[in-house]
Design an enzyme around this catalytic site. Structure first.
Site, short mmCIF file in Angstrom:
data_model
loop_
_atom_site.label_atom_id
_atom_site.label_comp_id
_atom_site.label_asym_id
_atom_site.label_seq_id
_atom_site.Cartn_x
_atom_site.Cartn_y
_atom_site.Cartn_z
N ASP A 164 -3.32 -2.71 3.22
CA ASP A 164 -3.64 -2.80 4.65
C ASP A 164 -4.80 -3.77 4.85
OD1 ASP A 164 -1.68 -1.08 5.48
OD2 ASP A 164 -2.99 0.67 5.71
N GLU A 187 0.82 -1.22 0.00
CA GLU A 187 0.00 0.00 0.00
C GLU A 187 0.85 1.26 0.00
OE1 GLU A 187 -3.42 1.99 2.85
OE2 GLU A 187 -3.50 -0.14 2.37
N LYS A 188 2.02 1.17 0.61
CA LYS A 188 2.90 2.34 0.70
C LYS A 188 4.35 1.88 0.68
CE LYS A 188 0.72 3.39 4.54
NZ LYS A 188 0.01 2.16 4.96
N TYR A 199 -1.26 -3.28 13.72
CA TYR A 199 -1.96 -2.41 12.77
C TYR A 199 -2.94 -1.47 13.49
CZ TYR A 199 -4.85 -1.04 8.80
OH TYR A 199 -5.52 -0.31 7.86
N ASP A 237 -7.75 -4.02 5.80
CA ASP A 237 -9.07 -3.47 6.09
C ASP A 237 -9.81 -3.19 4.79
OD1 ASP A 237 -7.84 -1.21 5.08
OD2 ASP A 237 -7.89 -0.07 6.93
N ARG A 285 -5.35 0.88 12.33
CA ARG A 285 -6.71 1.24 11.86
C ARG A 285 -7.70 0.10 12.07
NH1 ARG A 285 -2.98 3.79 8.84
NH2 ARG A 285 -3.33 5.99 8.29
#
Length: 784
Positions: free
Chosen positions: A102, A7-8, A322, A104, A324
């Site tokens: 991530d 993701e990043k 994690y 989610d 979030r």
């Protein structure tokens, strides 16, 4: 070739470190013996803007609303074009792809939308990274899942994103246009979650403004039992005089009389009810992001966004899992990690955490370990990486402290106490008392108030805690003696203003603010509105956009005048959280395979259409403003003309209503026109409902209606204002320049013609002055 798409960049780098080296660094990706690792920069694709569907939408026009795409478009973000090209090229070369977003809803969509955009047909696996330490990454990499298992999670995220687009794009335009008709320049940003959140603050502030404290009196009495004294509270009977609707005693004289009556001591009291029960309170659960943000806000005054940013830093430092997460439970498979984690906390430089860790019993398994409660992620806990207190900032230390404290609490015994409730009958009046006797302190030892600045008050964990006072050993029918009594004056307290932390808690527990009783019951166990990752940013955005401002040391949230105006004009469907909360419930169901994206978006489209219609009929009238009595869509604005001050409609030129100024206010005194006096006037050109016998208008108004009526009654009254001269000129020229392609939508009799006035080109009806409708010009076409 196996391709990992993270993701990043930071996540990509951590994954690469855990693959077989050496690592070759390239532009936008890393090469290892186990595969190639590349990354996105969050959402590198964005949803198309309305004008990217149709150039005509660049100009905001109420006639275009609602804008509902038939085929949704995604656009490569300008700043991410280079990285997107790198990812696409690597996908083309790959044999297998590993989705490393991530764990989610949003993280799932973020990578999936890239794969969908390039029409990827390669096999895709999913890696779920709840922590970035080496052991966690290697364990996750050894247990890859098929990305198809998470299709429903992607659908939920896609439905959420498109619903937000429909509401945000259409209603922001609709109500901003309504504001412009009222002469206001603000862009009114409206959101599916943002707007009902703002409404919570506006309603709370109005509760405070309208709050009137009520003084009332409570009576305390001390009784003596052979085993000791205890304090009770008088409970009035329903027939007691001087009570309000909530059974509060408002009459001080009655309180004085009762105290005097009790002091006479003409009889003994009697225990008429005695209940004692053992209660057990399980260990508090570890943190989801919201519960961490709320507690950190109460304890340290931290803003929710700061807590999220700090938790993200701790995650990237591999010290916590994690951030979030919306889950407060832990998987059974991680129970064996406790030995290492608790041992690390024992040797952590914080004395309080170290002393608690020393007493922890890692054989205790709390209710937190529950696989049935786990989805893609679990509660936020410390990892097996040892933290260095001196390497952390103060905020990082405090947030880490809270996370570690809650984790250690899982290895303390349950809290056990005896709950006792008694009722005393004395002089035909009831007195009650309750108390608890702690039999096993257990995990609450970690949350007792003491002098350590990092400790949490007991009340912060359980604000509704009953009295902790002990009661003497008694039984039913025992006698007691009245010792003393007094009454105290109390005042009802106003509701507390929201802070960022308490507003975030309100978003999570949205059922408390739902208007419909049946919906409230249904949504009690819902996840709230917004997501763990977005709630803080929503509150922050409301502040940045000038809807909310902070005040005082505790940073209470105060609505601005723009916020009041917006919430006042919006229908309940947007300001109460009922609809939004139900949609969140539907989105959650989508993630579990129930329902369809198409069905959900159709509901959103219908909702959007309804609200756009309401917006078109809305007038944004602020304090000390006057709605135009003619078009009923604009407001009257004070202007200075060559003949002095007058008032005109903000909806000009669509509405050309003007009126005189009287002492700084528009002259809107009523008078009546009787239709029989003007029988030769074709009223249907002006209003559809002019078959009435009488028509009430306002004196001082010089509009199309008055102009024609007065012309008919008084031919000498024919002077036309300068602003209307282009129309008058065209009227004298007959039908010249009439474009018969455009029938006047207002009178449905004349045709629209293009006219050049002092402010540029516009379109007007050939039936002038009987029809004064005008329309803007757009490249030689009327904007109808």
């Amino acid at each position: 070739m196996r391709l990992y798409i993270a993701e990043k960049p930071s996540m990509g780098a951590e994954i690469a470190k855990c693959l077989t080296g050496p690592i070759q660094r390239k532009d936008g990706y890393l090469i290892t013996k186990d595969g190639v690792v590349t990354w996105a920069f969050g959402h590198i694709l964005r949803q198309a803007e309305p004008d990217e569907y149709n150039a005509a939408y660049k100009k905001w026009n109420a006639a275009d609303l609602p804008i509902i795409p038939t085929k949704w478009k995604m656009i490569i973000d300008e700043s991410c074009k280079k990285q997107f090209g790198i990812i696409k090229n690597l996908i083309d070369k790959a044999d297998e792809i590993v989705h490393a977003g991530d764990p989610d809803r949003e993280g799932q969509l973020l990578i999936d939308e890239v794969l969908d955009y390039v029409h990827c047909q390669k096999p895709v696996k999913r890696i779920l990274l709840n922590a970035l330490d080496e052991e966690s990454i290697k364990k996750a990499n050894a247990n890859l899942r098929d990305n198809k298992d998470f299709l429903n999670l992607k659908k939920s995220a896609l439905a959420r994103a498109r619903a937000d687009w429909l509401i945000g794009m259409n209603l922001s335009r609709a109500y901003t246009l309504a504001a412009r008709r009222a002469g206001k320049k603000e862009v009114l940003a409206i959101g599916r979650v943002k707007t009902p959140t703002l409404a919570l603050v506006v309603r709370r502030e109005r509760e405070l403004q309208n709050f009137k404290p009520v003084d009332y009196f409570i009576i305390k009495a001390i009784f003596a039992h052979q085993n000791g004294e205890f304090i009770t509270t008088w409970k009035p009977q329903d027939t007691q005089k001087g009570l309000d609707s909530e059974n509060r005693l408002l009459d001080e004289n009655i309180a004085k009389d009762l105290i005097a009556k009790f002091a006479s001591k003409t009889e003994q009291g009697k225990i008429i009810a005695y209940q004692k029960a053992q209660k057990k309170e399980a260990q508090r659960l570890p943190f989801s992001l919201s519960t961490l943000q709320v507690l950190a806000g109460k304890r340290f005054g931290y803003e929710p966004q700061l807590v999220l940013d700090t938790a993200q830093k701790l995650y990237e430092k591999k010290l916590t899992t994690y951030p979030r997460s919306d889950c407060e439970y832990l998987p059974q498979s991680q129970f064996n990690d406790a030995k290492v984690i608790v041992h690390n906390l024992l040797n952590y430089q914080d004395k309080q955490l170290s002393s608690w860790a020393k007493k922890a019993d890692i054989s205790i398994k709390s209710r937190a370990w529950n696989d049935k409660k786990i989805t893609a992620h679990h509660a936020i806990i410390p990892t097996k990486i040892k933290a260095n207190l001196n390497a952390l900032s103060e905020v990082e230390r405090n947030v880490y402290f809270l996370i570690a404290q809650a984790y250690i609490a899982q290895f303390y015994s349950v809290h056990i106490y005896d709950q006792t409730k008694i009722t005393v009958m004395y002089m035909n009046e009831n007195f009650t008392a309750s108390g608890r006797t702690v039999k096993q302190l257990g995990w609450k030892e970690l949350y007792l108030q003491n002098a350590n600045k990092n400790k949490l008050n007991y009340e912060e964990i359980n604000e509704k805690e009953e009295e902790n006072s002990s009661l003497p050993l008694m039984k039913k029918n025992d006698v007691v003696d009245y010792i003393d009594g007094k009454y105290e004056k109390k005042s009802t307290k106003p509701p507390t203003r929201f802070t960022s932390a308490t507003l975030l808690a309100g978003m999570k527990e949205i059922h408390k603010y739902v208007k419909d009783v049946e919906v409230k019951k249904k949504l009690k166990d819902i996840y709230g509105i917004g997501t763990e990752a977005t709630r803080a940013s929503i509150i922050e955005d409301l502040i940045k956009r000038g809807f909310l401002q902070t005040e005082g040391k505790k940073k209470y949230l105060i609505p601005t005048q723009t916020a009041y105006m917006l919430i006042d004009v919006l229908p309940d469907e947007m300001t109460y959280p009922d609809s939004t909360a139900i949609w969140e419930d539907y989105l959650h169901s989508l993630s579990e395979g129930e329902g369809t994206v198409e069905e959900f978006l159709q509901m959103q489209a219908n909702f959007t259409k309804d609200l756009c219609l309401k917006a078109n009929a809305t007038v944004l009238v602020g304090q000390n403003e006057y709605k135009c009595p003619r078009c009923k869509r604009g407001i009257l604005v004070k202007r200075n003309g060559k003949n002095g001050t007058f008032w005109g409609c903000s909806n000009f030129p669509t509405c050309r209503m003007t009126c005189n100024d009287v002492d700084g206010k528009p002259d809107l005194r009523t008078k009546t026109y009787v239709s029989s006096k003007y029988s030769n006037v074709n009223y249907s050109n002006f209003y559809d409902t002019l078959n009435e016998v009488e028509k009430t208008t306002d004196s001082g108004i010089i509009s199309a209606w008055d102009l024609v009526l007065q012309n008919k009654m008084n031919p000498s009254f024919n002077k036309v204002k300068k602003s209307a001269m282009p129309l008058e000129k065209q009227a004298k020229q007959g039908t010249k320049n009439v474009d018969s392609k455009y029938l006047c939508p207002h009178c449905k009799d004349g045709s629209l013609r293009r006219i050049h006035g002092k402010n540029g080109w516009f379109w007007a009806c050939s039936n002038y002055p009987h029809c004064t409708a005008t329309y803007d010009d757009n490249n030689g076409m009327p904007v109808i």
